[in-house]
Design a protein around this motif. Structure first.
Motif, PDB file in Angstrom:
ATOM      1  N   ALA A 132       0.831  -1.200   0.000  1.00  0.00           N
ATOM      2  CA  ALA A 132       0.000   0.000   0.000  1.00  0.00           C
ATOM      3  C   ALA A 132       0.866   1.250   0.000  1.00  0.00           C
ATOM      4  O   ALA A 132       0.605   2.207  -0.752  1.00  0.00           O
ATOM      5  CB  ALA A 132      -0.938  -0.014   1.206  1.00  0.00           C
ATOM      6  N   ARG A 133       1.878   1.269   0.847  1.00  0.00           N
ATOM      7  CA  ARG A 133       2.788   2.432   0.885  1.00  0.00           C
ATOM      8  C   ARG A 133       3.477   2.616  -0.461  1.00  0.00           C
ATOM      9  O   ARG A 133       3.585   3.734  -0.966  1.00  0.00           O
ATOM     10  CB  ARG A 133       3.823   2.247   1.995  1.00  0.00           C
ATOM     11  CG  ARG A 133       3.304   2.533   3.399  1.00  0.00           C
ATOM     12  CD  ARG A 133       4.470   2.646   4.380  1.00  0.00           C
ATOM     13  NE  ARG A 133       4.039   3.156   5.674  1.00  0.00           N
ATOM     14  CZ  ARG A 133       4.068   2.464   6.807  1.00  0.00           C
ATOM     15  NH1 ARG A 133       4.513   1.210   6.809  1.00  0.00           N
ATOM     16  NH2 ARG A 133       3.668   3.010   7.937  1.00  0.00           N
ATOM     17  N   ALA A 134       3.953   1.524  -1.052  1.00  0.00           N
ATOM     18  CA  ALA A 134       4.645   1.613  -2.341  1.00  0.00           C
ATOM     19  C   ALA A 134       3.724   2.144  -3.430  1.00  0.00           C
ATOM     20  O   ALA A 134       4.160   2.808  -4.367  1.00  0.00           O
ATOM     21  CB  ALA A 134       5.188   0.244  -2.739  1.00  0.00           C
ATOM     22  N   ALA A 135       2.423   1.864  -3.296  1.00  0.00           N
ATOM     23  CA  ALA A 135       1.448   2.316  -4.287  1.00  0.00           C
ATOM     24  C   ALA A 135       0.965   3.734  -4.034  1.00  0.00           C
ATOM     25  O   ALA A 135       0.188   4.268  -4.826  1.00  0.00           O
ATOM     26  CB  ALA A 135       0.259   1.362  -4.308  1.00  0.00           C
ATOM     27  N   GLY A 136       1.385   4.341  -2.922  1.00  0.00           N
ATOM     28  CA  GLY A 136       1.038   5.742  -2.671  1.00  0.00           C
ATOM     29  C   GLY A 136       0.037   5.980  -1.565  1.00  0.00           C
ATOM     30  O   GLY A 136      -0.443   7.102  -1.405  1.00  0.00           O
ATOM     31  N   ALA A 137      -0.303   4.951  -0.782  1.00  0.00           N
ATOM     32  CA  ALA A 137      -1.262   5.126   0.307  1.00  0.00           C
ATOM     33  C   ALA A 137      -0.567   5.626   1.567  1.00  0.00           C
ATOM     34  O   ALA A 137       0.619   5.378   1.779  1.00  0.00           O
ATOM     35  CB  ALA A 137      -1.969   3.812   0.608  1.00  0.00           C
ATOM     36  N   ASP A 138      -1.325   6.320   2.408  1.00  0.00           N
ATOM     37  CA  ASP A 138      -0.872   6.678   3.750  1.00  0.00           C
ATOM     38  C   ASP A 138      -1.407   5.636   4.722  1.00  0.00           C
ATOM     39  O   ASP A 138      -2.566   5.211   4.609  1.00  0.00           O
ATOM     40  CB  ASP A 138      -1.411   8.049   4.172  1.00  0.00           C
ATOM     41  CG  ASP A 138      -0.815   9.186   3.363  1.00  0.00           C
ATOM     42  OD1 ASP A 138       0.303   9.016   2.860  1.00  0.00           O
ATOM     43  OD2 ASP A 138      -1.490  10.219   3.218  1.00  0.00           O
ATOM     44  N   VAL A 139      -0.596   5.241   5.686  1.00  0.00           N
ATOM     45  CA  VAL A 139      -1.053   4.318   6.720  1.00  0.00           C
ATOM     46  C   VAL A 139      -1.528   5.160   7.894  1.00  0.00           C
ATOM     47  O   VAL A 139      -0.732   5.728   8.637  1.00  0.00           O
ATOM     48  CB  VAL A 139       0.063   3.348   7.141  1.00  0.00           C
ATOM     49  CG1 VAL A 139      -0.432   2.423   8.264  1.00  0.00           C
ATOM     50  CG2 VAL A 139       0.521   2.519   5.942  1.00  0.00           C
ATOM     51  N   ALA A 152      -5.428  -2.770  10.020  1.00  0.00           N
ATOM     52  CA  ALA A 152      -4.782  -1.479   9.788  1.00  0.00           C
ATOM     53  C   ALA A 152      -5.750  -0.627   8.976  1.00  0.00           C
ATOM     54  O   ALA A 152      -6.680  -1.157   8.350  1.00  0.00           O
ATOM     55  CB  ALA A 152      -3.461  -1.642   9.045  1.00  0.00           C
ATOM     56  N   VAL A 153      -5.535   0.678   8.990  1.00  0.00           N
ATOM     57  CA  VAL A 153      -6.356   1.584   8.177  1.00  0.00           C
ATOM     58  C   VAL A 153      -5.430   2.382   7.280  1.00  0.00           C
ATOM     59  O   VAL A 153      -4.441   2.971   7.755  1.00  0.00           O
ATOM     60  CB  VAL A 153      -7.206   2.538   9.048  1.00  0.00           C
ATOM     61  CG1 VAL A 153      -8.003   3.498   8.156  1.00  0.00           C
ATOM     62  CG2 VAL A 153      -8.145   1.748   9.951  1.00  0.00           C
ATOM     63  N   VAL A 154      -5.746   2.400   5.989  1.00  0.00           N
ATOM     64  CA  VAL A 154      -4.946   3.157   5.025  1.00  0.00           C
ATOM     65  C   VAL A 154      -5.821   4.191   4.338  1.00  0.00           C
ATOM     66  O   VAL A 154      -7.046   4.079   4.319  1.00  0.00           O
ATOM     67  CB  VAL A 154      -4.300   2.230   3.965  1.00  0.00           C
ATOM     68  CG1 VAL A 154      -3.391   1.205   4.637  1.00  0.00           C
ATOM     69  CG2 VAL A 154      -5.367   1.534   3.114  1.00  0.00           C
ATOM     70  N   GLN A 155      -5.170   5.200   3.783  1.00  0.00           N
ATOM     71  CA  GLN A 155      -5.883   6.240   3.043  1.00  0.00           C
ATOM     72  C   GLN A 155      -5.243   6.403   1.672  1.00  0.00           C
ATOM     73  O   GLN A 155      -4.036   6.603   1.541  1.00  0.00           O
ATOM     74  CB  GLN A 155      -5.838   7.574   3.777  1.00  0.00           C
ATOM     75  CG  GLN A 155      -6.638   8.676   3.095  1.00  0.00           C
ATOM     76  CD  GLN A 155      -6.616   9.969   3.884  1.00  0.00           C
ATOM     77  OE1 GLN A 155      -5.715  10.778   3.742  1.00  0.00           O
ATOM     78  NE2 GLN A 155      -7.633  10.167   4.725  1.00  0.00           N
ATOM     79  N   VAL A 160      -9.679   8.604   0.518  1.00  0.00           N
ATOM     80  CA  VAL A 160     -10.500   7.404   0.632  1.00  0.00           C
ATOM     81  C   VAL A 160      -9.878   6.464   1.666  1.00  0.00           C
ATOM     82  O   VAL A 160      -8.778   5.940   1.456  1.00  0.00           O
ATOM     83  CB  VAL A 160     -10.624   6.685  -0.724  1.00  0.00           C
ATOM     84  CG1 VAL A 160     -11.443   5.408  -0.588  1.00  0.00           C
ATOM     85  CG2 VAL A 160     -11.254   7.619  -1.760  1.00  0.00           C
ATOM     86  N   ASN A 161     -10.587   6.252   2.777  1.00  0.00           N
ATOM     87  CA  ASN A 161     -10.084   5.397   3.858  1.00  0.00           C
ATOM     88  C   ASN A 161     -10.617   3.974   3.716  1.00  0.00           C
ATOM     89  O   ASN A 161     -11.812   3.773   3.478  1.00  0.00           O
ATOM     90  CB  ASN A 161     -10.517   5.932   5.225  1.00  0.00           C
ATOM     91  CG  ASN A 161      -9.838   7.239   5.582  1.00  0.00           C
ATOM     92  OD1 ASN A 161      -9.107   7.805   4.781  1.00  0.00           O
ATOM     93  ND2 ASN A 161     -10.086   7.720   6.779  1.00  0.00           N
TER      94      ASN A 161
END
Length: 307
Positions: A132-139, A152-155, A160-161
């Motif tokens: 997710a981080r590599a794809a551009g999401a915030d954790v 876990a919750v990502v944005q 979009v959460n």
């Protein structure tokens, strides 16, 4: 120097430099989209819509939802499902057209819980977070243990959460009869970034990208908006891209449920206390309606039109 350099030449040099800069900017997201991430999705039948209602509305909502779509509920438990102290009832409402994770918090809901729209089962939490981080999401919420696994919750870009979850004992659920769609509302500023990021993570594809979709689909008849449909192992996702001038209830719904007979479904819904907010209308080979269940949960329900 300025006197010796003709003005047209300066313009051409500036245009060339600007074009080069824009090319580099445009290439950056493309490079991000090509980031190789492992496949962590399990299947659409393991993805749930997160519904939060007042404790007094839990049973009423569950009865109404199951009366509308069929299916069953798991046993209701009381648990702590957040990394900080809290208490909620928790149960799964499993229907042939979509699953709900139903929460009735008896304590204040810790931030940012209640703002996530879905829970996606992943094969490995640590791998999924790195992907997710590599794809551009915030954790937003780092992985934490719950009674039956980890969460876990990502944005994603555009705000979009989503919750990611993993079970200690792998669940086994039957596939849906029809796969529900995650309905996301985005600004034009962040829509492309969201699509690139989510597709890189989900290994999905763009099914359609309609720049002039009928505005009636978002409560603005006679106008147009951009509609993007995506599919992946996680399931279906429809992104609605607009200026945000949305009449109620558009933007409040989290999920669209596909049924075989819209009228019959709405009849069952109304008999179980559901309010029809938007009467059925036809668009994009669908007949659609918007409803509100007891407890306030808003949903889109649609049937595919046979031509």
């Amino acid at each position: 120097m300025h006197a010796r350099t003709p003005f047209p030449t300066l313009v051409l040099r500036f245009a060339a430099a600007t074009a080069a800069t824009l090319t580099m900017i445009a290439a950056a997201p493309a490079r991000e989209a090509r980031v190789a991430t492992p496949m962590v999705a399990v299947g659409a039948q393991y993805d749930t819509t997160h519904v939060y209602v007042a404790p007094a509305d839990v049973d009423r909502f569950a009865e109404s939802f199951l009366a509308t779509f069929g299916g069953r509920s798991t046993k209701q438990v009381v648990a702590t499902v957040t990394p900080t102290p809290s208490s909620t009832t928790s149960q799964l409402l499993q229907t042939p057209v979509g699953t709900v994770s139903l929460f009735g918090f008896t304590t204040p809901v810790p931030y940012p819980f209640g703002l996530e729209r879905t829970g996606y089962l992943v094969t490995d939490m640590d791998v999924a977070i790195r992907a997710a981080r590599a794809a551009g999401a915030d954790v937003l919420v780092a992985p934490f243990p719950d009674p039956i696994g980890r969460d876990a919750v990502v944005q994603w870009p555009g705000g979009v959460n989503m919750q990611l979850y993993w079970h200690t004992k792998a669940p086994s659920y039957a596939p849906f009869r029809t796969v529900p769609e995650n309905r996301v509302y985005l600004s034009a500023d962040r829509a492309d970034a969201f699509v690139r990021s989510f597709l890189a993570f989900s290994h999905g594809k763009v099914v359609s990208d309609q720049a002039r979709a009928p505005g009636a689909e978002i409560g603005r008849p006679g106008q147009i908006y951009r509609r993007i449909r995506l599919e992946s192992t996680f399931g279906k996702l429809t992104a609605h891209v607009s200026d945000g001038h949305l009449p109620y209830p558009y933007g409040h719904e989290l999920t669209g449920y596909e049924v075989a007979d819209l009228k019959a479904t709405l009849d069952k819904a109304k008999a179980s206390g559901v309010e029809v907010l938007v009467e059925p209308f036809e668009s994009d080979r669908r007949e659609s309606a918007m409803v509100r269940f007891p407890g306030g949960y808003v949903a889109e329900i649609h049937a595919v039109l046979q031509r």
